[in-house]
Design a protein around this motif. Structure first.
Motif, PDB file in Angstrom:
ATOM      1  N   GLU A 187      25.135  39.200  48.484  1.00 31.17           N
ATOM      2  CA  GLU A 187      26.333  38.728  49.176  1.00 31.17           C
ATOM      3  C   GLU A 187      27.493  39.711  49.022  1.00 31.17           C
ATOM      4  O   GLU A 187      28.258  39.930  49.968  1.00 31.17           O
ATOM      5  N   ILE A 188      27.636  40.285  47.835  1.00 26.75           N
ATOM      6  CA  ILE A 188      28.683  41.289  47.623  1.00 26.75           C
ATOM      7  C   ILE A 188      28.487  42.434  48.605  1.00 26.75           C
ATOM      8  O   ILE A 188      29.435  42.862  49.271  1.00 26.75           O
ATOM      9  N   GLU A 189      27.268  42.920  48.695  1.00 29.66           N
ATOM     10  CA  GLU A 189      26.982  44.019  49.627  1.00 29.66           C
ATOM     11  C   GLU A 189      27.335  43.632  51.062  1.00 29.66           C
ATOM     12  O   GLU A 189      28.026  44.372  51.765  1.00 29.66           O
ATOM     13  N   LYS A 190      26.882  42.473  51.492  1.00 32.43           N
ATOM     14  CA  LYS A 190      27.151  42.033  52.867  1.00 32.43           C
ATOM     15  C   LYS A 190      28.648  41.909  53.142  1.00 32.43           C
ATOM     16  O   LYS A 190      29.140  42.363  54.175  1.00 32.43           O
ATOM     17  N   MET A 191      29.361  41.289  52.227  1.00 33.80           N
ATOM     18  CA  MET A 191      30.801  41.070  52.425  1.00 33.80           C
ATOM     19  C   MET A 191      31.567  42.390  52.489  1.00 33.80           C
ATOM     20  O   MET A 191      32.488  42.531  53.286  1.00 33.80           O
ATOM     21  N   LYS A 206      36.326  31.254  43.183  1.00 34.28           N
ATOM     22  CA  LYS A 206      35.557  31.193  41.941  1.00 34.28           C
ATOM     23  C   LYS A 206      34.340  30.281  42.065  1.00 34.28           C
ATOM     24  O   LYS A 206      33.360  30.469  41.348  1.00 34.28           O
ATOM     25  N   LYS A 207      34.390  29.330  42.978  1.00 29.80           N
ATOM     26  CA  LYS A 207      33.212  28.480  43.198  1.00 29.80           C
ATOM     27  C   LYS A 207      32.049  29.309  43.731  1.00 29.80           C
ATOM     28  O   LYS A 207      30.897  29.051  43.411  1.00 29.80           O
ATOM     29  N   ASN A 208      32.360  30.303  44.553  1.00 28.80           N
ATOM     30  CA  ASN A 208      31.326  31.145  45.152  1.00 28.80           C
ATOM     31  C   ASN A 208      30.832  32.222  44.201  1.00 28.80           C
ATOM     32  O   ASN A 208      29.644  32.525  44.164  1.00 28.80           O
ATOM     33  N   LEU A 209      31.747  32.816  43.466  1.00 29.85           N
ATOM     34  CA  LEU A 209      31.409  33.910  42.554  1.00 29.85           C
ATOM     35  C   LEU A 209      32.484  34.011  41.493  1.00 29.85           C
ATOM     36  O   LEU A 209      33.669  34.158  41.812  1.00 29.85           O
ATOM     37  N   ASN A 210      32.061  33.944  40.243  1.00 24.75           N
ATOM     38  CA  ASN A 210      32.980  34.093  39.123  1.00 24.75           C
ATOM     39  C   ASN A 210      32.363  35.091  38.144  1.00 24.75           C
ATOM     40  O   ASN A 210      31.412  34.775  37.436  1.00 24.75           O
ATOM     41  N   PHE A 211      32.895  36.296  38.136  1.00 26.59           N
ATOM     42  CA  PHE A 211      32.366  37.342  37.263  1.00 26.59           C
ATOM     43  C   PHE A 211      32.490  36.970  35.784  1.00 26.59           C
ATOM     44  O   PHE A 211      31.745  37.482  34.956  1.00 26.59           O
ATOM     45  N   SER A 212      33.400  36.086  35.451  1.00 27.38           N
ATOM     46  CA  SER A 212      33.602  35.687  34.060  1.00 27.38           C
ATOM     47  C   SER A 212      32.480  34.815  33.518  1.00 27.38           C
ATOM     48  O   SER A 212      32.356  34.663  32.301  1.00 27.38           O
ATOM     49  N   VAL A 213      31.693  34.217  34.384  1.00 28.01           N
ATOM     50  CA  VAL A 213      30.581  33.363  33.930  1.00 28.01           C
ATOM     51  C   VAL A 213      29.235  33.937  34.390  1.00 28.01           C
ATOM     52  O   VAL A 213      28.273  33.199  34.577  1.00 28.01           O
ATOM     53  N   TRP A 214      29.171  35.234  34.560  1.00 28.62           N
ATOM     54  CA  TRP A 214      27.961  35.900  35.043  1.00 28.62           C
ATOM     55  C   TRP A 214      26.734  35.518  34.213  1.00 28.62           C
ATOM     56  O   TRP A 214      25.649  35.325  34.749  1.00 28.62           O
ATOM     57  N   GLN A 215      26.904  35.370  32.905  1.00 28.14           N
ATOM     58  CA  GLN A 215      25.787  35.044  32.019  1.00 28.14           C
ATOM     59  C   GLN A 215      25.196  33.671  32.313  1.00 28.14           C
ATOM     60  O   GLN A 215      24.055  33.398  31.947  1.00 28.14           O
ATOM     61  N   ASN A 216      25.923  32.809  32.993  1.00 24.72           N
ATOM     62  CA  ASN A 216      25.434  31.460  33.297  1.00 24.72           C
ATOM     63  C   ASN A 216      24.577  31.399  34.554  1.00 24.72           C
ATOM     64  O   ASN A 216      23.956  30.369  34.823  1.00 24.72           O
ATOM     65  N   TYR A 217      24.585  32.463  35.329  1.00 25.23           N
ATOM     66  CA  TYR A 217      23.802  32.483  36.566  1.00 25.23           C
ATOM     67  C   TYR A 217      22.351  32.850  36.282  1.00 25.23           C
ATOM     68  O   TYR A 217      22.063  33.684  35.427  1.00 25.23           O
ATOM     69  N   SER A 218      21.443  32.249  37.034  1.00 25.25           N
ATOM     70  CA  SER A 218      20.020  32.594  36.922  1.00 25.25           C
ATOM     71  C   SER A 218      19.779  33.973  37.529  1.00 25.25           C
ATOM     72  O   SER A 218      20.636  34.512  38.243  1.00 25.25           O
ATOM     73  N   ASP A 225      40.965  39.275  40.634  1.00 18.66           N
ATOM     74  CA  ASP A 225      42.059  38.310  40.775  1.00 18.66           C
ATOM     75  C   ASP A 225      41.568  36.977  41.335  1.00 18.66           C
ATOM     76  O   ASP A 225      42.061  35.921  40.955  1.00 18.66           O
ATOM     77  N   CYS A 226      40.603  37.034  42.233  1.00 21.40           N
ATOM     78  CA  CYS A 226      40.091  35.798  42.852  1.00 21.40           C
ATOM     79  C   CYS A 226      38.723  35.381  42.311  1.00 21.40           C
ATOM     80  O   CYS A 226      38.331  34.230  42.478  1.00 21.40           O
ATOM     81  N   HIS A 227      38.001  36.310  41.715  1.00 17.32           N
ATOM     82  CA  HIS A 227      36.619  36.033  41.312  1.00 17.32           C
ATOM     83  C   HIS A 227      36.391  36.173  39.811  1.00 17.32           C
ATOM     84  O   HIS A 227      35.333  36.644  39.380  1.00 17.32           O
ATOM     85  N   SER A 228      37.371  35.775  39.007  1.00 20.05           N
ATOM     86  CA  SER A 228      37.190  35.770  37.558  1.00 20.05           C
ATOM     87  C   SER A 228      38.132  34.720  36.958  1.00 20.05           C
ATOM     88  O   SER A 228      38.893  34.074  37.679  1.00 20.05           O
ATOM     89  N   ASN A 229      38.064  34.601  35.648  1.00 23.92           N
ATOM     90  CA  ASN A 229      38.922  33.643  34.959  1.00 23.92           C
ATOM     91  C   ASN A 229      40.255  34.251  34.543  1.00 23.92           C
ATOM     92  O   ASN A 229      40.933  33.716  33.673  1.00 23.92           O
ATOM     93  N   ASN A 230      40.605  35.369  35.153  1.00 25.06           N
ATOM     94  CA  ASN A 230      41.869  36.007  34.812  1.00 25.06           C
ATOM     95  C   ASN A 230      42.487  36.636  36.049  1.00 25.06           C
ATOM     96  O   ASN A 230      41.998  37.643  36.540  1.00 25.06           O
ATOM     97  N   THR A 231      43.549  36.033  36.535  1.00 20.33           N
ATOM     98  CA  THR A 231      44.254  36.518  37.709  1.00 20.33           C
ATOM     99  C   THR A 231      45.551  37.188  37.275  1.00 20.33           C
ATOM    100  O   THR A 231      46.273  36.654  36.448  1.00 20.33           O
ATOM    101  N   VAL A 232      45.800  38.360  37.850  1.00 21.64           N
ATOM    102  CA  VAL A 232      47.100  39.019  37.650  1.00 21.64           C
ATOM    103  C   VAL A 232      47.970  38.553  38.815  1.00 21.64           C
ATOM    104  O   VAL A 232      47.704  38.881  39.970  1.00 21.64           O
TER     105      VAL A 232
END
Length: 147
Positions: free
Chosen positions: A97-101, A75-87, A46-53
């Motif tokens: 970061e996911i693990e830590k949070m 989404k600035k911090n993490l957007n699962f919808s654009v995962w392919q764009n990340y190095s 809901d907060c980390h993608s391009n599709n919120t319910v």
């Protein structure tokens, strides 16, 4: 003040809704278990993608503006919808970061879990996330090795 609140009802922020499978590449690349895949859908997207319910109360200003701001910020911090764009380095860092949070119980946010009771992450799920992160990070770290 009342007039402003009334006017805000007619000018809602654009909703964060995208058609299609917006997390397909993330799922394919990171291969989470069916349980984790479902957990991401209820606790993260809901907060980390391009599709919120959106909940019903998102139609009420100023709540709609607060939710919009919150989603854009997350989404600035993490957007699962654009995962392919990340190095590879960025993906590795984001998984760390996911693990830590999750371990520190900072995600999902407390105010989110109050309103979305099924989004709470259990201790068992935290253990599963940690194992998945460690396994997935190895893949990205190996991808950075010289050939």
């Amino acid at each position: 003040m009342v007039l402003i609140l009334i006017a805000m009802q007619f000018y809602s922020p654009t909703k964060n809704i995208s058609p299609g499978n917006h997390t397909q590449i993330f799922i394919k690349e990171t291969n989470p278990s069916p349980n984790l895949k479902a957990l991401f859908e209820t606790s993260c997207y809901d907060c980390h993608s391009n599709n919120t319910v959106y909940p019903w109360y998102n139609n009420i200003a100023p709540i709609s503006y607060w939710i919009d701001s919150h989603v854009k910020d997350r989404k600035k911090n993490l957007n699962f919808s654009v995962w392919q764009n990340y190095s590879l380095d960025k993906k590795d860092h984001l998984l760390d970061e996911i693990e830590k949070m999750v371990v520190q119980a900072e995600m999902p946010l407390t105010e989110y879990t109050y309103l979305h009771g099924n989004s709470k992450i259990t201790d068992k799920e935290v253990v599963e996330i940690i194992a998945w992160v460690k396994q997935t990070r190895i893949i990205y770290q190996l991808g950075k090795q010289p050939k």
